[in-house]
Design an enzyme around this catalytic site. Structure first.
Site, PDB file in Angstrom:
ATOM      1  N   LYS A  22     126.889   4.760  -7.014  1.00 40.69           N
ATOM      2  CA  LYS A  22     126.669   5.823  -8.003  1.00 40.69           C
ATOM      3  C   LYS A  22     126.958   7.199  -7.415  1.00 40.69           C
ATOM      4  O   LYS A  22     127.688   8.009  -8.005  1.00 40.69           O
ATOM      5  CB  LYS A  22     125.235   5.773  -8.511  1.00 40.69           C
ATOM      6  N   ASN A  23     126.379   7.496  -6.252  1.00 37.78           N
ATOM      7  CA  ASN A  23     126.504   8.839  -5.691  1.00 37.78           C
ATOM      8  C   ASN A  23     127.928   9.154  -5.237  1.00 37.78           C
ATOM      9  O   ASN A  23     128.340  10.312  -5.236  1.00 37.78           O
ATOM     10  CB  ASN A  23     125.514   9.023  -4.537  1.00 37.78           C
ATOM     11  N   ARG A  97     122.995  15.611 -13.677  1.00 33.76           N
ATOM     12  CA  ARG A  97     122.952  16.425 -12.456  1.00 33.76           C
ATOM     13  C   ARG A  97     124.333  16.516 -11.789  1.00 33.76           C
ATOM     14  O   ARG A  97     124.741  17.562 -11.309  1.00 33.76           O
ATOM     15  CB  ARG A  97     121.953  15.794 -11.486  1.00 33.76           C
ATOM     16  N   ASP A 121     116.856  13.667 -12.466  1.00 40.03           N
ATOM     17  CA  ASP A 121     115.519  13.159 -12.151  1.00 40.03           C
ATOM     18  C   ASP A 121     114.486  14.274 -12.094  1.00 40.03           C
ATOM     19  O   ASP A 121     114.772  15.390 -11.662  1.00 40.03           O
ATOM     20  CB  ASP A 121     115.522  12.454 -10.787  1.00 40.03           C
ATOM     21  N   MET A 342     112.125  15.733   1.357  1.00 33.73           N
ATOM     22  CA  MET A 342     113.073  16.509   0.563  1.00 33.73           C
ATOM     23  C   MET A 342     112.576  16.901  -0.827  1.00 33.73           C
ATOM     24  O   MET A 342     112.919  17.961  -1.332  1.00 33.73           O
ATOM     25  CB  MET A 342     114.397  15.743   0.447  1.00 33.73           C
TER      26      MET A 342
END
Length: 436
Positions: A22-23, A97, A121, A342
């Site tokens: 996905k990323n 995003r 998210d 993070m």
């Protein structure tokens, strides 16, 4: 709103193939805007976030053709820049995003790029400063409408420069990199992200005619070129999904084989699961997880102190798998401290696990201590809601291991990152039903 109905407590068995990453897909798809020539991309995952980006590219005027499952061609030879300033774009761009990464390619090729504040998210603050500070250093003029939450950058021609990024942002590095490849002169990006997916983007851009060196390191040197051509690219398997299936096998005491995982791109992921006592066997390019019928025991540090697992930029442990690690620890022997550095809201889903009987102490928004049950007390079924992609899958894994029938609502969050997850899990024996 969709719901999963899960009958837990069943052992699973078989093989499962990870989807495309996905990323990586979100970066690679934005890169097609850099050239008017044909770009072919394979192993694209059929998930909500990626499909939204493909739809956005179509609305921008990119010609998209589906060749087969997971394989598409893209041709950005007639981009509609007027769409970027339309009311519809302000709606479409907010839904994803990853849409932020169209800004760099558009700015580099057409001299302007705009984006509404992207969604995604609900896991805490995710700043865009790195993206825009980098583009400004390349010579772009920045504008922001607070009322509309609409960002814009413009430049007649970008110029190469040296920059030290404040954070090793993956999407920020990708955006700046895609702008720099068409800039005049040389650009040095220090403290660049160096994830395998960012390396994949660099390799693809170089095949298109870019001149990028330092690939795989935290210092990228880019010699700008006048134009880029077409290419063909194949996505890596999704490392987050691979980690999810390792956790699923352990929690359900199942024997699973995860096929074609691209071992050399997994970094510390296998070793981190082994620290929880999980057997992760390499068989060629597959991962084999035997049934952990006797459970698994968390290691301690050399001095005997409690193990801490925390996230870090690559080659550290990815933050996207910390929620999976946390769930898996609930049935281990021993205790572990999970430190999510993070994002300050990503551990808030643990209240659902506590409701299921897990022993977890949420120390603060970033840290949770898990005291494992060693299967002496199984998790209990309940009704819950998926807050984001990774927490949603973690709750799904918990439900598949729990005694009784659970329901998970807001499964659209899970669908954003996992392709046909209910069908694929049923194929290895899971009792899961999708209810609309």
């Amino acid at each position: 709103m969709g719901t999963f109905k899960i009958e837990g407590g069943h052992q699973l068995k078989g093989k499962i193939q990870p989807q495309g990453a996905k990323n990586e897909a979100l970066q690679i798809l934005c890169a097609v805007l850099l050239t008017p020539e044909l770009v072919t991309i394979n192993n694209i995952p059929d998930i909500v976030d990626v499909n939204k980006l493909i739809s956005l590219l179509k609305k921008l005027g990119v010609k998209v053709e589906k060749l087969a499952k997971g394989s598409y061609t893209f041709k950005a030879d007639n981009v509609d820049l007027d769409y970027l300033e339309s009311d519809q774009f302000k709606i479409d761009g907010r839904g994803l995003r990853g849409s932020i990464m169209i800004v760099g390619p558009l700015l580099a090729r057409f001299g302007r790029g705009y984006i509404p504040k992207p969604g995604g998210d609900k896991i805490g603050r995710r700043r865009l400063d790195t993206h825009f500070e980098g583009l400004i250093k390349l010579g772009a003029k920045f504008g922001y409408s607070k009322e509309e939450q609409f960002y814009g950058v413009e430049a007649k021609r970008l110029k190469g420069t040296y920059m030290l990024l404040e954070e090793a942002s993956v999407t920020g590095t990708a955006n700046i990199l895609m702008a720099a490849v068409l800039a005049e002169g040389q650009t040095t990006i220090y403290n660049a992200a160096c994830e395998p997916y960012l390396q994949q983007l660099c390799k693809m851009l170089n095949r298109m005619g870019a001149k990028i060196s330092g690939v795989g390191s935290n210092m990228l040197i880019v010699d700008g070129v006048d134009s880029l051509g077409g290419t063909e690219h194949r996505m890596l398997p999704d490392m987050i999904e691979i980690g999810s299936w390792i956790g699923l096998a352990a929690m359900t005491k199942s024997e699973l084989t995860i096929t074609n995982v691209s071992w050399n791109d997994l970094g510390v992921i296998p070793a981190t699961f082994r620290k929880l006592g999980i057997t992760v066997e390499r068989r060629g390019d597959d991962i084999h997880i035997p049934a952990h019928t006797d459970g698994y025991e968390i290691q301690s540090f050399i001095d005997g102190s409690i193990l801490t697992i925390s996230d870090a930029p690559w080659p550290g442990f990815t933050p996207d798998l910390l929620s999976i690690i946390l769930v898996v620890a609930t049935q281990a022997r021993g205790s572990v401290l999970i430190h999510q550095k993070m994002f300050e809201s990503r551990l808030f889903f643990v209240d659902k696990l506590i409701d299921m009987g897990a022993k977890i102490i949420l120390c603060d928004p970033h840290r949770a201590t898990v005291i494992g049950h060693d299967y002496k007390s199984t998790l209990k079924a309940t009704t819950m809601t998926s807050p984001d992609i990774r927490a949603g899958v973690s709750l799904l894994i918990a439900a598949l291991s729990a005694k009784g029938t659970s329901t998970i609502q807001n499964i659209e969050q899970i669908d954003r990152g996992y392709e046909n997850i209910d069908e694929r899990l049923r194929a290895i024996g899971a009792k899961i039903e999708r209810i609309d």
